[in-house]
Design an enzyme around this catalytic site. Sequence first.
Site, PDB file in Angstrom:
ATOM      1  N   CYS A 181      15.225   3.462   9.819  1.00 53.22           N
ATOM      2  CA  CYS A 181      15.365   3.479   8.364  1.00 53.22           C
ATOM      3  C   CYS A 181      13.958   3.454   7.790  1.00 53.22           C
ATOM      4  O   CYS A 181      12.985   3.693   8.517  1.00 53.22           O
ATOM      5  CB  CYS A 181      16.215   2.312   7.856  1.00 53.22           C
ATOM      6  N   GLY A 182      13.810   3.174   6.501  1.00 52.59           N
ATOM      7  CA  GLY A 182      12.479   3.190   5.906  1.00 52.59           C
ATOM      8  C   GLY A 182      11.539   2.195   6.554  1.00 52.59           C
ATOM      9  O   GLY A 182      10.406   2.525   6.909  1.00 52.59           O
ATOM     10  N   THR A 183      12.004   0.958   6.735  1.00 49.20           N
ATOM     11  CA  THR A 183      11.153  -0.091   7.312  1.00 49.20           C
ATOM     12  C   THR A 183      11.492  -0.414   8.760  1.00 49.20           C
ATOM     13  O   THR A 183      10.672  -0.997   9.474  1.00 49.20           O
ATOM     14  CB  THR A 183      11.293  -1.397   6.503  1.00 49.20           C
ATOM     15  N   GLY A 184      12.708  -0.104   9.182  1.00 48.96           N
ATOM     16  CA  GLY A 184      13.172  -0.510  10.508  1.00 48.96           C
ATOM     17  C   GLY A 184      13.810  -1.884  10.504  1.00 48.96           C
ATOM     18  O   GLY A 184      14.433  -2.289  11.491  1.00 48.96           O
ATOM     19  N   GLY A 199      16.153  -3.249   8.104  1.00 56.40           N
ATOM     20  CA  GLY A 199      17.564  -3.274   7.744  1.00 56.40           C
ATOM     21  C   GLY A 199      18.463  -2.839   8.883  1.00 56.40           C
ATOM     22  O   GLY A 199      19.479  -3.485   9.177  1.00 56.40           O
ATOM     23  N   ASP A 210      19.179   6.241   8.491  1.00 66.32           N
ATOM     24  CA  ASP A 210      19.431   6.555   7.088  1.00 66.32           C
ATOM     25  C   ASP A 210      18.502   7.693   6.678  1.00 66.32           C
ATOM     26  O   ASP A 210      17.767   8.246   7.501  1.00 66.32           O
ATOM     27  CB  ASP A 210      19.293   5.305   6.204  1.00 66.32           C
TER      28      ASP A 210
END
Length: 317
Positions: A71-74, A76, A17
């Site tokens: 993604c931002g955190t990994g 999701g 993303d």
Amino acid sequence: MAEAAALHPRKIITGADTFGCELKDALIAHLRSLDIEVEDLGTSSYYSVAAEVGRRVSAASSPEIRGLVACGTGAGVAMFANKFPGVYAATCLSTNDALNARSISNCNVLAVSGMSTSPDSAVQILNTWLDTPFKSPCPASDFSPWPAEISSFLDSALPEMAKIGGTQEENSAGYGSSSQQKPQEECAICCLVKNREFSPIDIIPGGSMKIVRESPTSAIVRFEAGSVEPAHHHTFGHCLVVIKGSKRVWNLTKKENFNLGVGDYLFTPAGDVHRVKYFEDTEFFIKWDGQWDMFFDEDIDTAKNLTEKETVDGSSL
């Protein structure tokens, strides 16, 4: 170095993303420097791109094909990739995480955090993930070989997990064993809903629905190929994810149209008038911001006539 390279997969399928795209691009460059083929699915919403990576790794059903998502955190992207049988995605924020994931779960999709991990650290994590064999000593084993009973459990656990989502006949036939693994196209949502009883949507021919939560309403919805939802609107906005088939949605309020396939997501705001055409047998998960209701803005015959007149690219409304 040659020993480590022999462990490397032949191909990595990747996607991210917007929060993970820069890290993904840095890791793609590193993979290509190692002469590993990369198929980059680009940047999209974390659920759609991660689901597509998971679907392709599942369908390949080969240790030669792995996935990389960001993604931002990994977190999701890992969850959505894991919707598919035979996919073992893990979020790794350190090399120890990568060691554990490969040793214990034979992790075949690496999920990384664009907000928490620098490119240099991510390269180290990726190298560890590439170079670590299944059941190798790792932090979880105190860097010692796994005891025989745990090693045996690890051998049986992954084939058993690969059966999840299969039919009873497939499971009893032994699919999911190391010698008989059968790739499947279904995600976990499809599998969980298989045995649910669907109720016909009397006001729309060809439709049926199983409500799984009330207020806010969530449901799994099915439509037969060729079905049409006449132009209508709802009191509350809703979001949906297609889990089987394909459809076209015309947002008549905004004069936009969308062709949706498996893994695609769409949000329709409250009050927006929209019409839908189903090209094949289709299922989707839908969640309204409140209770479900439906107010028609045209009749079914009008809707069918209008959809039949649509151009192939759906440019007219």
